[in-house]
Scaffold this motif. Structure first.
Motif, short mmCIF file in Angstrom:
data_model
loop_
_atom_site.label_atom_id
_atom_site.label_comp_id
_atom_site.label_asym_id
_atom_site.label_seq_id
_atom_site.Cartn_x
_atom_site.Cartn_y
_atom_site.Cartn_z
N THR A 277 0.84 -1.21 0.00
CA THR A 277 0.00 0.00 0.00
C THR A 277 0.88 1.25 0.00
O THR A 277 2.07 1.19 0.28
CB THR A 277 -0.93 0.03 1.22
N LYS A 278 0.26 2.41 -0.27
CA LYS A 278 1.01 3.66 -0.27
C LYS A 278 1.66 3.90 1.09
O LYS A 278 2.83 4.29 1.19
CB LYS A 278 0.09 4.83 -0.62
N ARG A 282 5.63 3.91 1.94
CA ARG A 282 6.23 5.09 2.55
C ARG A 282 7.05 4.72 3.78
O ARG A 282 8.19 5.18 3.95
CB ARG A 282 5.14 6.11 2.94
#
Length: 292
Positions: A277-278, A282
């Motif tokens: 996922t983003k 990150r």
């Protein structure tokens, strides 16, 4: 050890014994130790499990990325202040699973049964069962011996490694072992212990391993808590007489096949699933940046 659930059941009937008796004999043979020495080792293991399961109930730890901060204390406080939807006992049990997971995060002393990523499940199960039913250490040790047999069958036909078989192989295996231990401690039969283990694995068949940044934190901590719930409900089903039509050894084989068919991004690589996922990417980038 024996190869199939049916073999174990037949031998137990023939010898009028339980699974833990078979494991104890094998351990004595392999280790050249007496039954008293083996039980003493098991009690040492139980003590470590109990310590990790309660260590963080009254204190909050902090981590670099805040993925597991203070969950144990938060959940333990929650059941003291309110009536949880699933009841105080189960919330306390899950809080204990969080505690061991947090101890592991802090590089504290745990028992990897069967892995570090799933290490919260067995301790939470043992401590909570002792609390509710007053089991003594010998009864708990017999539960652990039974769980060893379950683990041996899983090792024969599948794997404990998330990198090979997904989280079904880690938290799934730990939950199956815990369920068999619960049934044994509660006075269930060998058949019921095996059915409980089967039901537990059936409930999580196909569960992927997708830790963010490759760290054994998120979602591993949540799966430790839900894994304990899985063990308790599966044990109750078996004790009620509910059975798994597929024998445990065949369920373990199915788990192995499913694990091998999972895409590599879903096997502890920190690439797919939640790790992909983003937010997951990150955190991965920040983690790798900080550790260059």
């Amino acid at each position: 050890m024996y190869n199939t659930a049916n073999e174990i059941i037949e031998v137990c009937k023939e010898k009028n014994c339980h699974i833990y008796d078979l494991v104890l004999v094998e351990e004595m043979k392999n280790s050249k130790k007496s039954d008293a020495e083996i039980y003493a080792q098991l009690i040492e293991i139980i003590n470590v499990m109990e310590a990790s399961a309660i260590e963080n109930l009254e204190k909050s730890n902090t981590t670099n990325f805040g993925m597991t901060d203070g969950f144990s204390k938060m959940f333990f406080d929650y059941q003291k202040e309110k009536e949880p939807l699933v009841g105080k006992f189960l919330v306390r049990t899950m809080a204990r699973a969080f505690s061991t997971a947090e101890v592991n995060d802090q590089m504290g002393k745990i028992v990897a049964a069967p892995t570090a990523g799933s290490a919260g499940i067995m301790p939470a199960t043992i401590v909570s069962a002792k609390e509710k039913y007053g089991f003594d250490d010998e009864t708990v040790a017999k539960g652990l011996l039974t769980s060893i047999a379950i683990g041996q069958i899983i090792a024969k036909y599948a794997t404990f490694a998330g990198a090979e078989g997904g989280c079904q192989a880690e938290c799934g295996s730990a939950s199956a072992m815990a369920a068999s231990a619960l049934v044994t401690m509660a006075g269930g039969t060998p058949e019921q212990a095996l059915h409980a283990a089967s039901i537990t694995l059936v409930n999580v068949l196909g569960l992927v391993c997708d830790p963010i940044a490759g760290l054994v934190k998120y979602p591993c901590t949540f799966r430790n808590a839900s894994g304990v719930m899985n063990a308790f409900i599966s044990a109750d089903m078996a004790l009620a007489g509910i059975t798994s039509i597929v024998p445990f050894d065949e369920v373990a084989q199915a788990m192995g096949e499913v694990g091998r068919s999972l895409h590599e991004s879903l096997r502890e690589t920190g690439i797919g699933g939640l790790a992909g996922t983003k937010t997951g990417q990150r955190i991965r980038e920040e983690f790798l940046g900080k550790n260059k």
